[in-house]
Design an enzyme around this catalytic site. Structure first.
Site, short mmCIF file in Angstrom:
data_model
loop_
_atom_site.label_atom_id
_atom_site.label_comp_id
_atom_site.label_asym_id
_atom_site.label_seq_id
_atom_site.Cartn_x
_atom_site.Cartn_y
_atom_site.Cartn_z
N LYS A 199 0.04 29.11 -52.67
CA LYS A 199 -0.84 27.95 -52.58
C LYS A 199 -2.23 28.25 -52.07
O LYS A 199 -2.38 28.97 -51.08
CB LYS A 199 -0.21 26.95 -51.61
CG LYS A 199 1.01 26.23 -52.16
CD LYS A 199 1.50 25.39 -51.05
CE LYS A 199 2.47 24.33 -51.39
NZ LYS A 199 2.86 23.67 -50.14
N GLY A 378 2.03 34.25 -38.50
CA GLY A 378 1.09 33.15 -38.23
C GLY A 378 -0.08 33.56 -37.34
O GLY A 378 -1.21 33.10 -37.54
P1 AMP Z 1 2.79 32.71 -49.71
O1 AMP Z 1 3.88 32.47 -48.71
O2 AMP Z 1 1.86 31.55 -49.90
O3 AMP Z 1 2.10 34.02 -49.50
O4 AMP Z 1 3.52 32.77 -51.12
C1 AMP Z 1 4.44 33.77 -51.44
C2 AMP Z 1 5.26 33.31 -52.60
O5 AMP Z 1 4.41 33.02 -53.68
C3 AMP Z 1 6.24 34.33 -53.09
O6 AMP Z 1 7.55 33.85 -52.86
C4 AMP Z 1 5.95 34.46 -54.57
O7 AMP Z 1 7.10 34.46 -55.36
C5 AMP Z 1 5.15 33.20 -54.85
N1 AMP Z 1 4.26 33.37 -56.00
C6 AMP Z 1 3.36 34.34 -56.21
N2 AMP Z 1 2.77 34.20 -57.42
C7 AMP Z 1 3.32 33.10 -57.99
C8 AMP Z 1 3.14 32.45 -59.22
N3 AMP Z 1 2.27 32.90 -60.12
N4 AMP Z 1 3.87 31.35 -59.48
C9 AMP Z 1 4.78 30.90 -58.58
N5 AMP Z 1 4.98 31.47 -57.38
C10 AMP Z 1 4.27 32.57 -57.08
#
Ligand code: AMP
Length: 397
Positions: A199, A378
């Site tokens: 996100k 965090g």
């Molecule tokens: P974050 O915790 O925000 O760093 O997000 C990590 C997560 O983002 C991981 O579990 C990935 O599988 C997911 N992620 C990365 N790229 C994508 C994508 N293109 N579509 C959906 N999920 C994603």
């Protein structure tokens, strides 16, 4: 500020705030002991000097008061094994029993206090509780970078009850702080930040702060598609935060004004469903077919990102380039990890900071090929956002 290396703990009781908030299975076996391992050098230093160790940590999220499953007694077998010695346990932090256990502790011994969060005063940063805790030891060491962003009693407030010469960072904390500061305050240029993950909304403050310090910002993972949508692209059913389109455009504008180069992936591996066995093909990111979603960066993006990485002198990486947990969509993240390892072998400083990029670097067995892998979660993210962390300030003043 006192440096732990120059301090002699002989005859002193060191009150050490550690972060032993480790995962455990239902039989109370620690399933990942890396946070406990991270504190061992500090504990050993105190013992080797001829001091005694009193450990404080939170563990889990107890709701109101003591809960057996969150007792620090469950951590003792793992700690005892790692240190090769018996560990004492006090069934509270500040009651008469804890005071007696600390008072009768002999030099060369280690005592673990009960979960600091069994007392609501911990998270409230209560002054009386902090002062009572401080009286259990002669010196205070903060070795819990993972909770340095919390102004809790045992992580920050307690430090005000010790003189400047009686409080310091432990080795783990020292390592995390110097890695983070090397990147955010003293980066050799070009400095490239690589951001990925699901996100944009989780990373807004980080991107905004990086616009003040980085030369290049690479954006991959699910968050990239919000930028393509904002630029008028068709992103199919890729992840998108519709309420962040204006923000994405304004970040691109701000980057231009500050002369920071933002790199977005030109292509993606797209899939017809969010599934490890989905059908896949390659697509440019402005024209993803309806019903298809981008789950990894494509080969062209990999090549461009790896060239930028190879020409960087400092690298910060937070967040995977795709759904790296599924083999079909792990290539982009793996290639980025390999490129960072290769750049590191040629003298580039690389910090892997936070969450899933840390999991990815371990998955690809490259953790020892980069300069520093943060345990901070965090706390590290708040540092990247440019915030002053209470646990650091409490020691440094
Ligand atoms: P974050 O915790 O925000 O760093 O997000 C990590 C997560 O983002 C991981 O579990 C990935 O599988 C997911 N992620 C990365 N790229 C994508 C994508 N293109 N579509 C959906 N999920 C994603």
């Amino acid at each position: 500020m006192v440096n732990i290396d120059n301090y002699n703990f002989k005859g002193l009781k060191a009150l050490i705030r550690v972060d032993f908030n480790v995962p455990m299975d239902k039989d109370f076996n620690v399933t990942d002991d890396s946070r406990i391992q991270a504190a061992i050098p500090t504990i050993k230093k105190v013992l080797a000097d001829g001091g005694a160790v009193i450990l404080m940590t939170h563990f889990g999220r107890p709701k109101s008061g003591p809960e057996d499953k969150y007792s620090t007694k469950h951590l003792i077998p793992t700690l005892s094994k790692l240190l090769g010695m018996p560990i004492k346990h006090a069934p509270n932090c500040i009651d008469a029993e804890a005071v007696l256990a600390c008072g009768t502790l002999e030099m060369g011994e280690v005592l673990m206090l009960e979960n600091t969060r069994f007392n609501p005063e911990e998270e409230e940063g209560d002054k009386v509780f902090s002062e009572e805790l401080s009286q259990l030891g002669d010196v205070y060491i903060n070795d819990a970078f993972g909770t340095a962003h919390r102004a809790h009693a045992s992580t920050a407030v307690i430090a005000s009850y010790f003189d400047v010469g009686e409080k310091m960072f432990g080795y783990c904390m020292q390592g995390e702080v110097s890695a983070a500061e090397k990147v955010m305050k003293d980066a050799e240029r070009p400095f490239t930040a690589i951001l990925g993950g699901a996100k944009v909304s989780d990373k807004i403050l980080i991107i905004e702060n990086l616009l003040n310090v980085a030369n290049n910002i690479i954006i991959g993972g699910g968050m990239a598609y919000t930028f393509f949508k904002a630029m008028g692209g068709n992103i199919g059913s890729s992840l998108c935060e519709m309420d962040k389109l204006d923000l994405a455009n304004s970040l691109i504008k701000k980057a231009k004004a500050k002369n920071v180069h933002i790199y977005l992936p030109v292509d993606s591996i797209i899939a017809d469903k969010f599934d490890a066995n989905a059908n896949t093909k390659v697509s440019d990111n402005m024209h993803i077919e309806d019903g298809w979603m981008g789950l990894d960066i494509g080969e062209k993006a990999v090549k461009e990102f790896c060239d930028v990485i190879a020409n960087s002198k400092t690298i910060l990486w937070n967040g995977p380039m795709g759904v790296f947990e599924m083999d079909k969509f792990s290539n982009g993240t793996k290639q980025i990890a390999l490129a960072i390892a290769d750049a590191t072998s040629k003298g580039t400083y690389s910090l892997i900071g936070g969450g899933d990029s840390v999991a990815a670097i371990h998955k690809f067995n490259l953790a020892d090929k980069v300069s520093y892998v943060s345990t901070g979660g965090g706390a590290m993210l708040e540092f990247f956002e440019g915030k002053e962390l209470p646990g650091i300030k409490a020691i440094r003043g």
